[in-house]
Design an enzyme around this catalytic site. Structure first.
Site, PDB file in Angstrom:
ATOM      1  N   GLY A  13       0.831  -1.204   0.000  1.00 57.34           N
ATOM      2  CA  GLY A  13       0.000   0.000   0.000  1.00 57.34           C
ATOM      3  C   GLY A  13       0.859   1.245   0.000  1.00 57.34           C
ATOM      4  N   THR A  15       1.842   3.264  -2.763  1.00 55.17           N
ATOM      5  CA  THR A  15       1.843   4.142  -3.939  1.00 55.17           C
ATOM      6  C   THR A  15       1.201   5.498  -3.685  1.00 55.17           C
ATOM      7  OG1 THR A  15      -0.215   3.103  -4.721  1.00 55.17           O
ATOM      8  CG2 THR A  15       1.877   2.241  -5.608  1.00 55.17           C
ATOM      9  N   GLY A  17      -0.551   8.333  -0.330  1.00 54.07           N
ATOM     10  CA  GLY A  17      -0.890   8.596   1.065  1.00 54.07           C
ATOM     11  C   GLY A  17       0.217   8.282   2.035  1.00 54.07           C
ATOM     12  N   GLY A  19       1.509   5.402   3.083  1.00 53.74           N
ATOM     13  CA  GLY A  19       2.499   4.436   2.624  1.00 53.74           C
ATOM     14  C   GLY A  19       3.533   5.068   1.714  1.00 53.74           C
ATOM     15  N   SER A 142      -5.683   1.630  13.140  1.00 53.27           N
ATOM     16  CA  SER A 142      -6.535   2.816  13.005  1.00 53.27           C
ATOM     17  C   SER A 142      -7.061   3.231  14.359  1.00 53.27           C
ATOM     18  CB  SER A 142      -7.721   2.519  12.077  1.00 53.27           C
ATOM     19  OG  SER A 142      -8.657   3.577  12.101  1.00 53.27           O
ATOM     20  N   TYR A 155     -15.012  -2.195   9.637  1.00 51.48           N
ATOM     21  CA  TYR A 155     -13.624  -1.757   9.486  1.00 51.48           C
ATOM     22  C   TYR A 155     -12.909  -1.761  10.828  1.00 51.48           C
ATOM     23  CZ  TYR A 155      -9.748   1.495   8.614  1.00 51.48           C
ATOM     24  OH  TYR A 155      -8.508   2.087   8.542  1.00 51.48           O
TER      25      TYR A 155
END
Length: 260
Positions: A13, A15, A17, A19, A142, A155
């Site tokens: 992840g 690519t 934000g 990450g 999170s 989530y």
């Protein structure tokens, strides 16, 4: 500023934000990084940026869907071929959709758990043999782990499972000296705000709400999250099995009095 020359890392992840901020920080300090994304446009844009910036010799981007175990197997093979032994595995893939519980379907439930939970578990299982003794694994969880939010129940459950994984893997990998921790972001300023299908109006409303309820009265930046990840990865050498919050006090019940 730490020098990561000679270090090798994998960021799933990576690519965009948070990450991508971790990837950029690693590359800027000399590391070699394999990173992934599932959106082909993001992958191609990242590849073009690596070429433009002269980093294609140390930055390697692959398309990989964390929910597809064949993709996870291919990622492990690519990492073995390209990097060999790895110093850091940052498991950052996430998927969230605002969905009140009465609208959740078996299909939408499975998608959230397949990406956030199954994908995270099997990424570590497949790549752990490539981690050097004394290496580090960092999960992204999170603030939803600790807060009740309408539309995020599934989530929150998926990310709470990831937090439990961090503790379990920390115990299982102790004999190899591999530390396993998690970073728990709150409201972070990213293009998608962590959700799929958001309009500009939706994003603006979420930003305003996040600023209002965060004790520090602002969103965090992706660079602030990246610094927390790299601290746990390389500097916190006596820390394992923990979760570091990067949330402006949101998950700690801090109360800000009017006028403060």
């Amino acid at each position: 500023m730490s020098d990561y020359t000679g270090k090798k890392a994998v960021v799933t992840g990576g690519t965009h934000g948070m990450g991508r901020a971790v990837v950029d920080a690693l590359l800027a300090r000399g590391a070699e990084v394999v990173f992934t994304g599932n959106n082909e446009a993001n992958v191609e844009r990242a590849r073009a940026e690596l070429e433009r910036d002269g980093l294609a010799d140390r930055g390697h981007v692959l398309r990989s869907d964390a929910a597809d175990l064949d993709h996870v197997d291919r990622l492990a093979k690519a990492v073995e071929d390209r990097l060999g032994t790895v110093d850091l595995l940052h498991v950052n893939v996430g998927y969230a959709a605002l969905e009140p519980f009465h609208l959740v379907t078996p299909e939408s439930y499975d998608r959230v758990f397949d990406v956030n939970t199954k994908g995270a578990f099997f990424t570590v299982q497949r790549l752990a043999p490539l981690l050097g003794d004394g290496g580090a694994i960092i999960f992204t969880t999170s603030v939803a782990n600790d807060t009740g939010n309408t539309g995020l129940t599934v989530y929150a459950g998926a990310k709470a499972a990831v937090r439990a994984f961090a503790k379990g893997f920390a115990t299982e990998l102790l004999p190899r000296g591999i530390r396993v921790n998690a970073v728990s972001p709150g409201f972070i300023d990213t293009p998608s705000m962590g959700f799929t299908g958001f309009t500009d109006q939706d994003r603006a409303a979420l930003v305003a709400a996040g600023d209002a309820i965060t004790p520090m009265k602002r969103h965090g930046t992706v660079d602030e999250v990246a610094r927390a990840v790299l601290f746990l990865a390389f500097d916190a050498t006596f820390t394992t099995g923990t979760e570091l919050t990067v949330d402006g006090g949101l998950g700690h019940g801090l109360a800000v009095m009017p006028g403060q």
